[in-house]
Design a protein around this motif. Structure first.
Motif, PDB file in Angstrom:
ATOM      1  N   UNK A 104       0.619  -1.092  -0.153  1.00 57.42           N
ATOM      2  CA  UNK A 104       0.187   0.184  -0.245  1.00 57.42           C
ATOM      3  C   UNK A 104       0.732   1.446  -0.580  1.00 57.42           C
ATOM      4  N   UNK A 105       1.978   1.425   0.121  1.00 58.69           N
ATOM      5  CA  UNK A 105       2.538   2.508   0.078  1.00 58.69           C
ATOM      6  C   UNK A 105       2.811   2.956   1.690  1.00 58.69           C
ATOM      7  N   UNK A 380      -5.919 -12.739  -6.601  1.00 56.14           N
ATOM      8  CA  UNK A 380      -6.312 -11.467  -6.512  1.00 56.14           C
ATOM      9  C   UNK A 380      -4.945 -11.406  -5.717  1.00 56.14           C
ATOM     10  N   UNK A 383      -1.940 -11.513  -7.075  1.00 56.68           N
ATOM     11  CA  UNK A 383      -1.077  -9.966  -7.340  1.00 56.68           C
ATOM     12  C   UNK A 383      -0.574  -9.600  -7.149  1.00 56.68           C
ATOM     13  N   UNK A 387       3.352  -7.721  -6.615  1.00 57.94           N
ATOM     14  CA  UNK A 387       3.444  -6.300  -6.587  1.00 57.94           C
ATOM     15  C   UNK A 387       4.517  -6.759  -5.395  1.00 57.94           C
TER      16      UNK A 387
ATOM     17  N   UNK B 224      -0.547   7.428  -2.240  1.00 53.68           N
ATOM     18  CA  UNK B 224      -1.194   6.264  -1.788  1.00 53.68           C
ATOM     19  C   UNK B 224      -1.624   5.852  -0.701  1.00 53.68           C
ATOM     20  N   UNK B 228      -5.016   3.766  -0.388  1.00 53.29           N
ATOM     21  CA  UNK B 228      -4.732   2.683   1.626  1.00 53.29           C
ATOM     22  C   UNK B 228      -6.884   3.248   1.345  1.00 53.29           C
ATOM     23  N   UNK B 254      -8.901  -4.616 -11.760  1.00 57.48           N
ATOM     24  CA  UNK B 254      -8.567  -5.849 -10.551  1.00 57.48           C
ATOM     25  C   UNK B 254      -9.503  -5.546  -9.381  1.00 57.48           C
ATOM     26  N   UNK B 257     -13.374  -5.935 -10.002  1.00 56.43           N
ATOM     27  CA  UNK B 257     -13.226  -7.443 -10.404  1.00 56.43           C
ATOM     28  C   UNK B 257     -13.296  -7.781  -8.898  1.00 56.43           C
TER      29      UNK B 257
END
Lengths: 538, 492
Positions: A104-105, A380, A383, A387, B224, B228, B254, B257
């Motif tokens: 999430x940085x 998900x 993914x 990341x 970011x 979040x 994504x 989805x």
């Protein structure tokens, strides 16, 4: 999300305090509760809310939106950054730190880490040398330097306890947590999961063995034990390779039964008195031994199983660089037999890390098998792993891992599990990369491994913090240096064991104290990266 | 600064804990005193006449001793409990004598020796306050106004600092875009995610979307945090708008989805997934999403059909093996297993037939055989199992072939309690001699063991095996006759 919320502070007339990790999602429970209670029968009920590690504006805003903020009489914060877990171990217990930093940085946990380090320095003196590797490490060091500048008053007059601070990003060493830990404590964590130094174990092996009532009331509640170095026996065996634990236990058993035999030799009143005075200690030692013998039996049942062996074989093949570039049969078999998804993900990620990424074809194959067997929604999770760099296609076309492995001596063929001479004993052959970096930093220094450091992600750096001349250490001959190693993103028990091993080495010259954002193992770590999916219907 | 100092000082006065000293001087008396003091101070906030009943619980549900005192602790720094502060101060002066002494000799062993001493466990965490400066000089009580928050002329920097300490600040006075951006930059420079997010919420509320997005694009850290936050808060629409604005198409896909997980109704979920197919996923993912949709579509058809069959009670298989759960939303392989179990013999044309699933989803042979084998073995349909591995070549000879290796076949059959006769047949087909012997011994396929030793001309092993078979059984007889066979040239 995190932990849960506190609990009852009292019952009649009840006041309720909720200790909250400062996250919006955690707030729901007490809010629901408080609004329910509001409507309920007892209007005198008091609510208090306690935010840990800090009062969060977001949580308060959320509570306000729910219309319950007013029902909390006290809203407080308990700024708890680093929690001592043992004589040489501090943790922030923030399980989402890795996910927040790398997915999430969101660097809030790093801010807390920096604050915790500032407090530590306020108590134990300014740490003169800071080394670091990784983006987050750089970030924390920058914050520390900035905080120091902003509070010039924080220059304290305490003689420094720590000589060096080493900040390490978890993503510099993604490999280590994925492998199965093979120390005693590591295995307890892998198999049963240690929560805040407590472990819950299946009760069968802990049934009291009294004559006459054999097998009558088997306890059904899980046995709960606290594990830390205050227990003499545990302190001795926790960091050993599991294969070396059995002999220690049997040796202890002999000593204890010999000690109990002493009573026959006690003739005079004085001797009897002395024997009796030792009894409490002996009995404590005996029950401690009984507990650990039972735990060791439980673990042995698993470590001697065929599947544990197969799994370990594949892990060790990957770590020593064998067949990392093709689809692995064992992983395929596990998928076909629908072994737990986390186990599969650990293995596939391990293979990917040991190959600097998988060939596109291999990666696609694994992905398809996983999605078809466990459900498409896991796309998900895959993914997220991509990341975080745990699962990725090999982009550069070059596999750096062999070079890293050879230069840092990550794989040792002649490992001695009983009387180790190298940290690789904690994984029966694999020396944790993170700890190797710490070891090489102490001697001969990172300059010798510049090339490899460049292959690992993130910058490496060194900072010095000036000390007033009066506080500069004049080292006595033979005095150990003290290094604080801070793992940003989590540390495993096996890594801790390896650092303790280095501390105890006679010619080591460095003692280590360990701090981290969270104590992790491969399973809890991967779990923290998985997308939260609704529970399966059956 | 001075506020923090006051809080801290107050802490030293009123806390039951001393500062962290390295002396091991915890005698029981002082511990008793401490706990008494702790209980007394607890009463102030809890107002509880029965403090024996106190149950303190941590996240894991563990009773601990630390929460109660820390409430007291933080109560004093509260903006919402002025009374508490006052009484705390008064009380503080009475325990003035309990000052910590500064000790200057250190050793690592005494550093964290937190073990049996709970107090030192806490005192380290207590001491984790903002700064290291300890000022023990008595100080005058501050005017009440200072604890209030209407002061409106905080600079952006001061505002951020105050927020970092968890104090409430009004952001409304930052009106111009310029002011707001300075505030945001200040927050980002402070690195505290809570504050950054708080400022972002304020900006989100007070700025036009385009302007907010535009400004965030050049402020990655803030960006970011907002992404979040939007994810956590479930503000899906704004999130998608933002990601689209940033041209992060795959993330948009994504993220969209992911929404399907919140849709319980299968028909609606199917419709939603259909809409996802066109989203800009990576090429690889696109085919998975397409498959996901097709699978659910199939499952809906199969489910409706089978539920009907089951309730009608006409079909034998459903009568004999009632379904444990619906097939909706199950993974593909589970669906294949289901169809091999209930619909094995159906023609390829029907949606529920295994061959149709295999074709539609391009299920590899290996996967298909494994699943079919498990399903048919569970039903003890050994003929089907046999057929699965029988191939006819063009001359009409039959041959046994397994894409997964016969040792795997044996294991799966064994897990499904196949009779020895069936097991034996497949153990025999295991090519590797050693594996074959292992499996045969493990699953007591005596004939196979005996024949293998015979083929190996291993008299010693064969003789040794005699004790594993029942006395007087046909197997024993067989071993004896082989051992007595003069034609065999034993290797040992």
């Amino acid at each position: 999300q995190t932990g849960a919320w506190g609990g009852h502070l009292g019952s009649v007339p009840a006041a309720r305090a909720a200790a909250l990790r400062s996250r919006v999602t955690v707030c729901c429970a007490p809010a629901r509760d408080s609004s329910r209670e509001d409507r309920g029968r007892s209007p005198q009920r008091d609510f208090h809310i306690l935010f840990v590690p800090r009062r969060s504006l977001l949580c308060e805003q959320w509570l306000k939106e729910q219309g319950v903020l007013g029902s909390f009489i006290h809203r407080e914060q308990y700024s708890l950054d680093l929690i001592p877990f043992d004589g040489d171990l501090l943790s922030m217990e923030s399980e989402s730190a890795f996910k927040e930093c790398y997915l999430e940085s969101d660097q809030t946990s790093l801010y807390h880490a920096a604050k915790g380090l500032m407090t530590l320095q306020a108590l134990y003196g300014t740490i003169p040398q800071i080394f670091g590797k990784g983006e987050c490490a750089r970030h924390v060091a920058n914050m520390m330097i900035r905080m120091k500048r902003e509070f010039p008053g924080s220059q304290n007059s305490i003689f420094p306890v720590f000589d060096t601070l080493l900040l390490l990003d978890r993503n510099v060493d993604l490999l280590t947590p994925l492998a199965t830990q093979l120390t005693y404590e590591g295995l307890i964590d892998e198999i049963y999961g240690i929560q805040n130094t407590y472990v819950k174990l299946p009760p069968e092996k802990f049934a009291p063995k009294k004559q006459g009532e054999g097998g009558k009331d088997l306890p059904t509640e899980p046995k709960k034990l606290q594990l830390n170095s205050a227990e003499e026996l545990y302190a001795e065996i926790r960091d050993k390779n599991f294969n070396a634990v059995g002999s220690v236990l049997s040796k202890k058993a002999k000593i204890i039964s010999a000690a109990f035999e002493e009573r026959h030799h006690a003739k005079t009143v004085g001797e009897i008195k002395q024997f009796v005075s030792q009894l409490p200690h002996m009995q404590a030692a005996r029950s401690s031994l009984a507990n650990h013998t039972s735990i060791a039996e439980l673990i042995k049942d698993i470590t001697t199983s065929e599947d544990f062996f197969d799994n370990l074989t594949v892990e060790q093949e990957f770590m020593s660089g064998i067949d990392t570039d093709k689809v692995n049969n064992y992983i395929e078999d596990c998928i076909a037999q629908k072994h737990p998804l986390i186990k599969i993900l650990r293995l596939v990620c391990l293979q990917s890390v040991c190959n600097s990424g998988l060939k596109q074809k291999v990666l696609d194959h694994y992905k398809r098998e996983i999605l078809q067997t466990y459900g498409y929604e896991h796309i998900l999770t895959l993914n997220n792993l991509e990341k975080a760099g745990l699962l990725k296609p090999q982009t550069s076309g070059r596999n750096n891992y062999p070079t890293i492995r050879k230069t840092l001596r990550l794989w040792m063929d002649d490992v001695n599990e009983q009387n180790p001479n190298d940290i690789s004993y904690v994984y029966s052959g694999y020396a944790p990369l993170s700890v190797r970096l710490a070891q090489l930093l102490a001697r001969p220094g990172w300059r010798s491994i510049e090339e490899v450091l460049k292959m690992l992600p993130g910058p490496h750096f060194e900072e010095r913090q000036q000390l007033p001349t009066g506080l500069q250490k004049k080292r006595q001959h033979g005095e150990n240096r003290v290094t604080l190693v801070f793992f940003l993103g989590g540390v495993t028990y096996a890594e801790i064991a390896a650092l303790r091993f280095l501390s105890q080495m006679e010619d080591g010259g460095t003692e280590y104290v360990i701090a981290t954002t969270k104590l992790i193992n491969g399973t809890s770590w991967i779990k923290s990266l998985m997308e939260k999916l609704e529970p399966a219907p059956f | 600064m001075s506020r923090a100092r006051a809080d801290e000082e107050e802490y030293w006065h009123s806390s039951k804990f001393r500062a962290f000293t390295f002396d091991d001087e915890d005698d029981e008396l002082s511990q008793l005193k401490e706990s008494k003091r702790a209980v007394n101070s607890l009463r102030d906030i809890v107002d509880d006449d029965d403090d024996d009943d106190l149950e303190r619980v941590s996240w894991s549900g563990e009773p601990v001793g630390s929460i109660s005192w820390s409430i007291k602790e933080t109560a004093s720094s509260s903006t919402s409990s002025l009374e508490g502060r006052d009484s705390g101060l008064q009380k503080g002066s009475s325990s003035y004598a309990a000052f910590p002494k500064q000790v200057s000799s250190y050793s690592l062993s005494s550093l964290f020796k937190g073990r049996n001493k709970l107090p030192s466990f806490q005192s380290l965490s207590d001491a984790l306050s903002d700064t290291g400066v300890k000022n023990y000089a008595p100080e005058l009580r501050r005017p009440k106004a200072e604890y209030k928050d209407y002061s409106s002329d905080w600079s952006p920097k001061d505002t951020v600092r105050r927020m970092q300490r968890g104090k409430v600040c009004s952001l409304e006075r930052f009106r111009s875009l310029q002011d707001k951006l300075v505030l945001l930059d200040e927050a980002v420079a402070g690195h505290d995610g809570n504050v950054i997010t708080a400022v972002l919420i304020f900006l989100k509320r007070t700025l036009r979307r385009e302007i907010l997005f535009r400004e965030l694009e050049v402020r990655q850290v803030a960006l970011c945090h907002l992404i979040h936050f939007l994810k956590e808060a479930g503000e899906q629409k704004l999130l998608l708008d933002l990601l689209r604005f940033l041209d992060r198409t795959e993330e948009v896909a994504l993220s969209q989805y992911r929404e399907h997980l919140n849709i319980q109704d299968v028909e609606k979920r199917r419709e939603f997934l259909k809409g996802c197919i066109g989203l800009p996923f990576s090429a690889e993912d696109t085919s998975h999403i397409q498959d996901h949709y097709t699978l659910l579509e199939r499952q809906i058809i199969i489910e409706a059909n089978d539920r009907h069959l089951e309730t009608a009670g006409q079909s034998e298989i459903f009568r004999k093996y009632p379904r444990k759960a619906s097939i909706l939303n199950m993974p593909l392989v589970t669906t294949l297993f289901y169809s091999c179990f209930y619909h094995y013999t159906e023609a390829e044309g029907t949606f529920s037939s295994p061959t149709n699933l295999k074709k539609t989803f391009k299920i590899p042979d290996k996967q298909y055989v494994l699943t079919a084998l498990a399903a048919r073995a569970k039903l003890r349909a050994w003929d089907d199992v046999d057929a699965l591995f029988t191939t006819k070549n063009w001359l009409g000879y039959t041959k046994k072939k397994a894409p997964i290796g016969f040792h795997r076949v044996v294991e799966i059959l064994q897990r499904n309690n196949a009779p020895v006769q069936v097991l034996e047949e497949y153990v025999r087909l295991v090519e590797d001699v050693e594996t074959r012997l292992n499996l045969a011994t493990k699953y007591k396929c005596h004939d196979v063991v005996i024949e293998t030793y015979k083929d190996l001309k291993d008299r010693i092993q064969l003789t040794a095996y005699k004790c594993k078979v029942e006395r007087g059984s046909a197997e024993e007889e067989k071993i004896n006759s082989i051992l007595n066979n003069m034609q065999i040239r034993w290797k040992n």
